[in-house]
Motif scaffolding. Structure first.
Motif, short mmCIF file in Angstrom:
data_model
loop_
_atom_site.label_atom_id
_atom_site.label_comp_id
_atom_site.label_asym_id
_atom_site.label_seq_id
_atom_site.Cartn_x
_atom_site.Cartn_y
_atom_site.Cartn_z
N ALA A 78 0.94 -1.34 -0.44
CA ALA A 78 -0.10 -0.14 0.19
C ALA A 78 0.45 1.35 -0.37
N LEU A 79 1.85 1.02 0.99
CA LEU A 79 2.59 2.73 0.47
C LEU A 79 3.48 2.81 -0.24
N ALA A 80 3.94 1.94 -1.13
CA ALA A 80 4.44 1.79 -2.24
C ALA A 80 4.20 2.66 -3.57
N VAL A 81 2.83 1.45 -3.52
CA VAL A 81 1.70 2.07 -4.17
C VAL A 81 0.79 3.71 -4.26
N GLU A 82 0.61 3.50 -2.71
CA GLU A 82 -0.28 5.37 -2.78
C GLU A 82 1.56 6.19 -2.62
N PHE A 130 -9.78 -11.12 -15.98
CA PHE A 130 -8.28 -10.06 -17.00
C PHE A 130 -7.18 -10.67 -15.89
N LYS A 131 -7.80 -12.75 -15.59
CA LYS A 131 -6.78 -13.35 -14.84
C LYS A 131 -6.05 -12.89 -14.49
N VAL A 132 -6.29 -12.56 -12.45
CA VAL A 132 -5.23 -12.23 -12.22
C VAL A 132 -6.23 -13.11 -11.10
N LYS A 133 -4.39 -13.96 -10.45
CA LYS A 133 -3.98 -15.03 -9.17
C LYS A 133 -3.58 -14.62 -8.28
N LEU A 134 -3.10 -13.39 -8.14
CA LEU A 134 -2.43 -13.22 -7.11
C LEU A 134 -2.26 -11.39 -6.35
N TRP A 135 -2.40 -10.96 -5.44
CA TRP A 135 -3.20 -9.65 -4.83
C TRP A 135 -1.33 -8.66 -3.99
N PRO A 136 -1.21 -8.18 -4.72
CA PRO A 136 -2.52 -7.36 -4.97
C PRO A 136 -1.69 -7.18 -6.93
N THR A 137 -2.52 -6.91 -7.72
CA THR A 137 -1.87 -6.61 -8.88
C THR A 137 -2.83 -5.49 -9.10
N LEU A 138 -2.26 -4.59 -9.87
CA LEU A 138 -1.84 -2.96 -10.25
C LEU A 138 -1.89 -3.68 -12.51
N ILE A 139 -3.14 -2.71 -12.28
CA ILE A 139 -2.65 -3.03 -14.53
C ILE A 139 -2.75 -1.64 -14.93
N PRO A 150 3.95 -5.62 -5.56
CA PRO A 150 5.17 -5.10 -5.82
C PRO A 150 5.42 -5.27 -4.17
N ALA A 151 6.65 -4.33 -4.02
CA ALA A 151 7.13 -4.26 -3.10
C ALA A 151 7.93 -3.32 -3.00
N GLU A 172 8.93 -0.96 -8.52
CA GLU A 172 8.27 -1.68 -9.61
C GLU A 172 7.29 -0.74 -9.57
N VAL A 173 6.73 0.19 -9.09
CA VAL A 173 4.82 1.15 -9.33
C VAL A 173 5.72 2.49 -11.02
N ILE A 174 6.61 2.40 -10.08
CA ILE A 174 7.31 3.34 -11.17
C ILE A 174 7.14 3.30 -12.37
N ALA A 175 8.39 1.76 -12.76
CA ALA A 175 7.95 0.55 -14.33
C ALA A 175 7.07 0.89 -14.82
N LEU A 176 6.38 0.58 -13.77
CA LEU A 176 4.66 0.56 -14.39
C LEU A 176 4.56 1.46 -15.65
#
Length: 112
Positions: A45-49, A74-83, A97-98, A102-106
């Protein structure tokens, strides 16, 4: 469809948008699948936020689980998944993502 159009939305929404509503989105948006009780979601959550709160993209947090159609489509199997979506179509995704990098790369998949 509940979405934060200015960044981070802290709650996973039970009333997820339909597949058709997602397909009708224009521009870029982030779909995040997870659950409030998910340890991986809480850890990410912190990295994503910290990244998405500054990105200015619609951020749609979807409560996912057994029988949830949007996650299955969307074939989501694990959480969290950001698309990352562009006009309702998947451009890229990250799973569990930890780190902020990783979020920046997305988001680096957004074409100027």
């Amino acid at each position: 469809m509940k979405a934060s159009h200015t960044g981070f939305n802290p709650e996973y929404q039970e009333d997820a948008p339909s597949i058709e509503e997602v397909a009708e989105l224009s521009g870029y948006a982030i779909l995040e699948f997870g659950a409030t009780w998910c340890g991986h979601c809480k850890a990410a959550a912190l990295a994503v936020e910290s990244v998405l709160s500054k990105a200015g993209l619609p951020h749609i947090k979807v409560f996912d689980g057994k029988g949830k159609r949007l996650g299955r489509s969307f074939k989501v199997k694990l959480w969290p998944t950001l698309i990352l979506l562009e006009s309702g179509k998947e451009v890229a995704r990250i799973v569990r993502p930890a780190e902020t990098e990783e979020v920046i790369a997305l988001l680096a998949n957004i074409k100027a």
